[in-house]
Design an enzyme around this catalytic site. Sequence first.
Site, short mmCIF file in Angstrom:
data_model
loop_
_atom_site.label_atom_id
_atom_site.label_comp_id
_atom_site.label_asym_id
_atom_site.label_seq_id
_atom_site.Cartn_x
_atom_site.Cartn_y
_atom_site.Cartn_z
N LYS A 125 -4.09 6.99 11.50
CA LYS A 125 -4.01 7.39 10.08
C LYS A 125 -3.53 8.82 10.02
O LYS A 125 -3.76 9.61 10.94
CB LYS A 125 -5.40 7.29 9.45
CG LYS A 125 -5.39 7.27 7.95
CD LYS A 125 -4.95 5.91 7.45
CE LYS A 125 -5.55 5.49 6.17
NZ LYS A 125 -5.53 4.04 6.01
N1 GLU Z 1 -2.62 2.17 4.44
C1 GLU Z 1 -2.85 0.78 4.57
C2 GLU Z 1 -4.23 0.51 5.16
O1 GLU Z 1 -5.12 1.30 5.03
C3 GLU Z 1 -1.72 0.08 5.29
C4 GLU Z 1 -1.47 0.54 6.69
C5 GLU Z 1 -0.21 -0.06 7.31
O2 GLU Z 1 0.46 -0.86 6.66
O3 GLU Z 1 0.06 0.30 8.45
O4 GLU Z 1 -4.48 -0.51 5.70
#
Ligand code: GLU
Length: 460
Positions: A125
């Site tokens: 993240k």
């Molecule tokens: N931000 C989204 C999540 O928390 C998607 C992450 C992604 O598609 O890699 O799952």
Amino acid sequence: MDKSAPKPEHIQQLSIGDNEEDLDPAHLARFQFERAIAWLEGFKDGLIQSLVAPKRTIEVYFPVEMEDGSVQTFHGFRVLHNRVMGPGKGGVRYHPEVDKEEITALATLMTWKCALLDIPFGGAKGGVNCDPKKLTQTELRRITRRFITELGDNIGPNTDIPAPDMYTDAQTMSWIFDTYDILHPGRNNLPVVTGKPLDLGGSLGRPEATGRGCLYATMRYLEKEGIGSSRTLEGSRVVIQGFGNVGMTAAKLFQQAGATIIAVSDSRGGIQQADGIDIEAAARFKEQEGSVVGLPDTLTITNTELLELDCDILIPAALGKQIHCGNAQRIKARLVVEAANGPVTPAADDILTDRGIPVLPDILVNAGGVTVSYFEWVQNFSNERWALDDVNTRLRSKMFDATDLVLTRWHAMRDEEEKAFAAETSAGEIYNVPVSLRTAALAVAIARIANVTLERGIWP
Ligand code: GLU
């Protein structure tokens, strides 16, 4: 764990005051983890514990020239939590509350989410601490390009792949791709980032994927467990907190599936209409007015009132920590579906579970986004574009399978717990909160990562 004596969930507790609880994101992630691993047995000493720490944390400061000519320094992060299943995967968020602890906790959730969905990615993240509502498009572009440049070769199609998250979108992903592509010319860089626009390697169905995944997980849960005598969404009364991409998509899809959306909200407040809100009209109104508040024929309510409405399904689809020890006793929903990341705190989890209100956990419910991100990544490597029906059918099958896994594990845990309950009560001990769906989901995910870690062998 000794099968004859499962550890009930109350064994570990965060320090909780009368109306306050420990909300440090690292403590919350750790707490949920500890609870789940109490159910895992047969792993080497220390192996499971080693899965808590992030593999790598990158923290950067960088200057950006603002439109008024001033220079502002921004603080950005990218945490790669675990990579045993494949490259790191996870969104990039732009928000004033972004900090290292929150990003680390969210990267950890991504590891469990990908493992639960059986997607060959690890967890990651990123984020930049900023207030996107106060920034122009030019400033956002400069922040994105500079942030990605600072991350350099720490991201890549086979190492760590960003995606949209809070206040980032397909436009942000285009800038990420373009920046990375300029720095790495002469090769197919499309898979370096997902959630791109359709004409730049994006996948059909990706923008709606998180909301659609939430629909599929809820449908499957209802089919298997029901709410009272109801096994479908038909006629169910649904409340949704948040009207961004996830909340709005969920509202549209749940309505199409026969639910009545009796309340929705955004950061300015909520609206209620017992006969059902016309979601298409609410979306148009928000587009024009910047908020759903004031939509004709609706009652304006506060976010607090919205969460406490009498309904069948409550879907928190906005920020984390919205249902906590201060309001969990007042929640009147019969099922809570976590479309946001971490909207229910551990103390609230216990209160709700104890009151017989199941919480369908975030690592399952909102995994549709990363699942279609995975489909986009596969399409990019193979230079293909899948039809929308194909994407949605595959997504449904992934969400149904993962929901089934969680429910099967949950029932097995409950059986164990019931046996222990009988033993405990006959021994005069006090029995507390029953095992939650979250603990079951985490147990499945963590066991998967632990097994693969052992299969690969710990280096050297
Ligand atoms: N931000 C989204 C999540 O928390 C998607 C992450 C992604 O598609 O890699 O799952």
